[in-house]
Write an enzyme that holds these catalytic residues in place. Sequence first.
Site, short mmCIF file in Angstrom:
data_model
loop_
_atom_site.label_atom_id
_atom_site.label_comp_id
_atom_site.label_asym_id
_atom_site.label_seq_id
_atom_site.Cartn_x
_atom_site.Cartn_y
_atom_site.Cartn_z
N ARG A 1 -7.28 -0.26 -5.36
CA ARG A 1 -7.19 0.97 -4.07
C ARG A 1 -7.34 1.87 -4.84
O ARG A 1 -7.81 2.58 -5.73
CB ARG A 1 -5.24 0.62 -3.58
CG ARG A 1 -4.61 -0.37 -2.64
CD ARG A 1 -5.39 0.00 -1.33
NE ARG A 1 -4.97 -1.36 -0.47
CZ ARG A 1 -4.89 -0.96 0.99
NH1 ARG A 1 -5.48 -0.43 1.56
NH2 ARG A 1 -4.34 -1.90 1.87
N HIS B 1 -0.86 2.72 13.69
CA HIS B 1 -2.32 2.08 13.05
C HIS B 1 -3.03 1.75 12.86
O HIS B 1 -3.60 0.46 13.40
CB HIS B 1 -1.02 0.93 12.31
CG HIS B 1 -1.50 0.14 10.90
ND1 HIS B 1 -2.06 -1.37 11.01
CD2 HIS B 1 -2.23 0.83 9.54
CE1 HIS B 1 -2.22 -1.33 9.61
NE2 HIS B 1 -2.29 0.36 9.20
N ARG C 1 2.71 -4.31 -0.80
CA ARG C 1 3.83 -4.16 -0.04
C ARG C 1 5.39 -5.19 -0.50
O ARG C 1 3.79 -6.22 -0.81
CB ARG C 1 3.58 -3.77 0.62
CG ARG C 1 3.28 -2.30 1.49
CD ARG C 1 3.03 -2.10 2.79
NE ARG C 1 2.18 -2.88 3.62
CZ ARG C 1 2.56 -3.66 4.08
NH1 ARG C 1 3.61 -4.05 4.33
NH2 ARG C 1 1.71 -4.74 4.82
N SER D 1 -4.02 -4.37 6.86
CA SER D 1 -5.11 -4.04 5.26
C SER D 1 -6.27 -5.05 5.39
O SER D 1 -5.31 -6.00 5.55
CB SER D 1 -3.93 -3.78 4.34
OG SER D 1 -2.92 -3.11 4.94
N LYS E 1 4.25 4.31 3.10
CA LYS E 1 3.83 3.59 4.62
C LYS E 1 5.18 4.10 4.70
O LYS E 1 5.80 3.47 6.39
CB LYS E 1 3.99 1.97 4.46
CG LYS E 1 2.37 1.98 4.20
CD LYS E 1 1.75 1.88 5.49
CE LYS E 1 0.09 0.69 5.51
NZ LYS E 1 -0.94 1.09 6.63
N LYS F 1 -10.49 -1.10 8.89
CA LYS F 1 -10.49 -0.12 9.68
C LYS F 1 -11.11 0.85 8.71
O LYS F 1 -11.64 1.93 9.31
CB LYS F 1 -9.23 0.30 9.39
CG LYS F 1 -8.19 -0.38 10.11
CD LYS F 1 -6.76 -0.70 10.82
CE LYS F 1 -6.12 0.47 9.43
NZ LYS F 1 -5.70 -0.67 8.37
N THR F 2 -10.95 1.09 7.38
CA THR F 2 -11.58 2.10 6.75
C THR F 2 -13.27 1.73 6.45
O THR F 2 -13.97 2.75 6.67
CB THR F 2 -10.72 2.14 5.01
OG1 THR F 2 -9.54 2.81 4.91
CG2 THR F 2 -11.75 3.24 4.37
N ASP G 1 -6.52 5.39 8.50
CA ASP G 1 -5.12 5.43 8.70
C ASP G 1 -3.86 4.79 9.43
O ASP G 1 -3.69 3.78 10.16
CB ASP G 1 -4.02 4.42 7.34
CG ASP G 1 -3.58 3.20 7.36
OD1 ASP G 1 -3.92 1.80 7.72
OD2 ASP G 1 -2.52 3.17 6.78
#
Length: 526
Positions: free
Chosen positions: A317, A216, A56, A234, A197, A238-239, A253
């Site tokens: 990713r 988030h 990003r 990120s 996003k 989390k994932t 997410d």
Amino acid sequence: MNATVSNLPISELLATRNTFVNPPSAVLIEKALSDHEGVLTDRGSLAVTTGKYTGRSPQDKFFVKDQNTADKIDWTRNQEVSETVFKALYQKVFHYLSDQKARYVFKGFAGADPKHRLSIQVINEYAWQNLFCRQLFISPTAEELKNHCADFTVLSAPGFKADPATDGTRSEAFIIVSITHRTILVGGTEYGGEIKKSVFSVMNYLLPQEGIMSMHCSANQGKNGDVALFFGLSGTGKTTLSNVPDRDLIGDDEHGWSEDGVFNIEGGCYAKTIHLSRKKEPQIYNSIQFGTVLENVIVFPDRKPDYDYSAITENTRAAYSLRSVSNALIPSVGGHPTAIIFLTADAFGVLPPISLLTPEQAMYQFLSGYTSKLAGTERGVTDPEATFSTCFGAPFMPLPASVYAELLGKQIRAHNVSAYLVNTGWTGGPYGVGKRMELRYTRRMIQAALKGEFTDVETVTDPIFGLHIPKTCPDVPNEVLMPWKTWNDPSEYDRTARQLAQKFHVNFRNFPEASDAIRSAGPRAQ
């Protein structure tokens, strides 16, 4: 709605020749391959590269400041742009897309709860980015597609480069959100995460004004219906930590929390793949199937992905649909959470691997949002950097932090939710000296938290941070739980911990509205 800006209706763009609306994945892959946008892997995923933008670009993201947003958006954390700049760029992007040999349109939704979903359409220059949208947003049924009317439109033109001198942008790349015109412009960058996003940012603007907490975070559900939330930026896990075989995945997410419970905002997952292996992360590995988009993952001549290659970026990713996840909850809605996990990747290596939080400490940690930016998630970040990201997602939260904090606090109190702080970062020393916390230990500690195994365990109060650390956890060495015991030099640990504590105090000056109870829940050391 049919978005119109400066007398250029979207319907005109959709009516042009070679515009493909919700084509199947196979067609999009064929188009991408014929246009040399990517290569096919041995398992049918599409591997693409995103040029120099491999993460990003937050400095290139703007909201249009007008009479509808001037008093609502927190302009201390969000960049503003005038409607004049937006309209001029809209015209250029519109004509640019009109001139392309093909356009790919995704019509679908953000929000798995039909009561709170947003109808969206994304118009892409590249077939692979449309496939990306197909994986990550919620696809309509045939009947829903027939009656689909977009509430928001995204125009994605990565090949269009802005001229800062004449277009009013910071660089060639731009992400501009107009709430009034219900339109998002994404140009100059090929990184797919900007599309995802920007839609999330819109939901974070709209949902709280309906009294719904937007978050988030990732979410999963146990076999008894117990829901857990995992907050973190990120790269904090989390994932990985929410996608486990013994619990159903709600999402990885982005979520909303309404009076009915938790719902996923997306229809897919956007997982980091650096050093991905079937052994360590089987759920993610096995979810990469036909239709998955791999960003910046190099492919061997035999078409097998090289997940260890990081020369392009650490931020490799995979974008895949929830329907390819064996343990996904479909539709992705659940009840009210019983536990909240705040994930931090502490680059200082001084925070405990798990600690039990009081409600006040939970609010302090939520407002602080301490973690480390990990390599590749943003342009220019090559090593972990300590950072504070309000609400664990400041780049995507347009409203004042107090709006989200008050909604979260209200939900925690109403549903008696337990909260934990989990450090997935470094232990035994800071980045460069210590090592990353072992995933197996983190998994076991979270499992213990969700199963209530810490309920009767004696805790130690961290003398610097005031956190409550369990003395024992099954299958985790006791010394790992106490961070100061993992350092070779106790005095160096103490100095480093106090340094981080001071950073917490300095950052919390940004929240003068916080109550004394929340303020006093921070680190004890001054």
